[in-house]
Write an enzyme that holds these catalytic residues in place. Structure first.
Site, PDB file in Angstrom:
ATOM      1  N   ILE A  39       0.909  -1.157   0.000  1.00 58.01           N
ATOM      2  CA  ILE A  39       0.000   0.000   0.000  1.00 58.01           C
ATOM      3  C   ILE A  39       0.943   1.200   0.000  1.00 58.01           C
ATOM      4  CG2 ILE A  39      -0.212  -0.187   2.537  1.00 58.01           C
ATOM      5  CD1 ILE A  39      -2.889   1.186   2.432  1.00 58.01           C
ATOM      6  N   SER A  40       0.713   2.156  -0.897  1.00 61.02           N
ATOM      7  CA  SER A  40       1.652   3.274  -1.044  1.00 61.02           C
ATOM      8  C   SER A  40       1.707   4.140   0.204  1.00 61.02           C
ATOM      9  CB  SER A  40       1.266   4.137  -2.246  1.00 61.02           C
ATOM     10  OG  SER A  40       1.188   3.358  -3.417  1.00 61.02           O
ATOM     11  N   GLN A  41       2.839   4.837   0.329  1.00 59.41           N
ATOM     12  CA  GLN A  41       3.053   5.808   1.411  1.00 59.41           C
ATOM     13  C   GLN A  41       1.954   6.882   1.354  1.00 59.41           C
ATOM     14  OE1 GLN A  41       6.716   7.723   0.553  1.00 59.41           O
ATOM     15  NE2 GLN A  41       6.538   9.239   2.177  1.00 59.41           N
TER      16      GLN A  41
END
Ligand code: SAH
Length: 195
Positions: A39-41
Site C-alpha cells: 500500500i503506497s506511502q
C-alpha cells in the site's frame, strides 16, 4: 488541496493494511500487503491525488488497485472510479473491502491494466500506481481530451519519476517529470515487468 486532506481524513487507512500492521497504518511509509505488493506511502497517495486535480463530476481509472486505499480516496473526490488489479486475490479482497466500507462508486476488475478499461473510456483522469519504462499507449488513448494522467515512469529498481501527462483538447500530449519515486513495477500477465 483541502478536498484531498478531507478525503485522507475520512478513509480509515488501518482497515486497508494487514491486521499485523494496524499499529503502523498511519506511518508515512509503504506497508507490505502480500504477494510482494505494498500500500503506497500516504504522502505519495495525497500528492498524486492532488496533482490530478480531481473534480466531483470526473470518471477515473486507477491501474494497480492493491489494497483499494487509493481507490477509496479517489472515490470521495470523483463521480466514478474504475480500478484494475492484476493479482486476483488482491483484487477480490479490495473489492470486498470497498463494498463493506460503502465506497459504492468504485468498480474493481482483475486484468492487466496496461490495456486500460475500454468499455468505460474515455477517462477524465488516470492514475497508475505501478512503474513502467514508458506510458502505456492504450492508457494515452483512453484519456479524454483535456484529461490528465499521473504515472511513475522509469526502470525497475532504478529511479522513476512521477510523471504528469496531459492531453490537450486537440489531442496533443505533453509530459512533465516531477519528483523521483520508487514504485513496484507494472507487470504483465506472465509476471514480468512492462519495459
Ligand atoms: N494503489 C494501491 C497500491 C498499489 S501497489 C493501494 O492503494 O494500495 C501496485 C499494485 O499494482 C499492486 O497491487 C500490483 O499487483 C498491481 N499491478 C502491477 N502490475 C499491474 C498491471 N499490469 N495491471 C494492474 N495492476 C497491476
Amino acid at each position: 488541496d483541502p478536498r484531498v486532506l478531507e478525503a485522507m481524513r475520512s478513509v480509515p487507512r488501518p482497515l486497508f493494511v494487514p491486521p499485523s500492521s494496524i499499529r503502523l497504518a498511519y506511518g508515512d511509509f509503504p506497508i507490505p500487503i502480500g504477494y510482494g505488493q505494498t500500500i503506497s506511502q500516504p504522502y505519495i497517495v495525497a500528492l498524486m491525488t492532488e496533482m490530478l486535480q480531481v473534480k466531483p463530476e470526473h470518471k477515473l481509472l486507477e491501474v494497480g488497485t492493491g489494497s483499494g486505499y487509493q481507490a477509496a480516496i479517489l472515490s470521495q473526490l470523483a463521480k466514478e472510479v474504475y480500478t484494475i488489479e492484476i493479482i486476483k486475490p488482491l483484487a477480490l479482497q479490495a473489492e470486498e473491502r470497498l463494498k463493506k466500507l460503502q465506497y459504492l462508486n468504485v468498480q474493481v476488475k482483475v486484468a492487466d491494466g496496461y490495456y486500460g478499461w475500454e468499455e468505460h473510456a474515455p477517462f477524465d483522469r488516470i492514475m497508475v500506481t505501478g512503474a513502467a519504462t514508458f506510458v502505456p499507449p492504450p492508457l494515452l488513448k483512453q484519456l479524454r481530451p483535456g484529461g490528465k494522467m499521473c504515472i511513475p515512469v522509469g526502470a525497475q529498481y532504478s529511479v522513476q519519476y512521477l510523471t504528469m501527462v496531459e492531453k490537450s483538447e486537440k489531442g496533443a500530449i505533453t509530459m512533465k517529470k516531477t519528483l523521483p519515486v520508487m514504485f513496484v513495477p507494472l507487470t504483465r500477465g506472465d509476471g514480468e515487468p512492462w519495459q
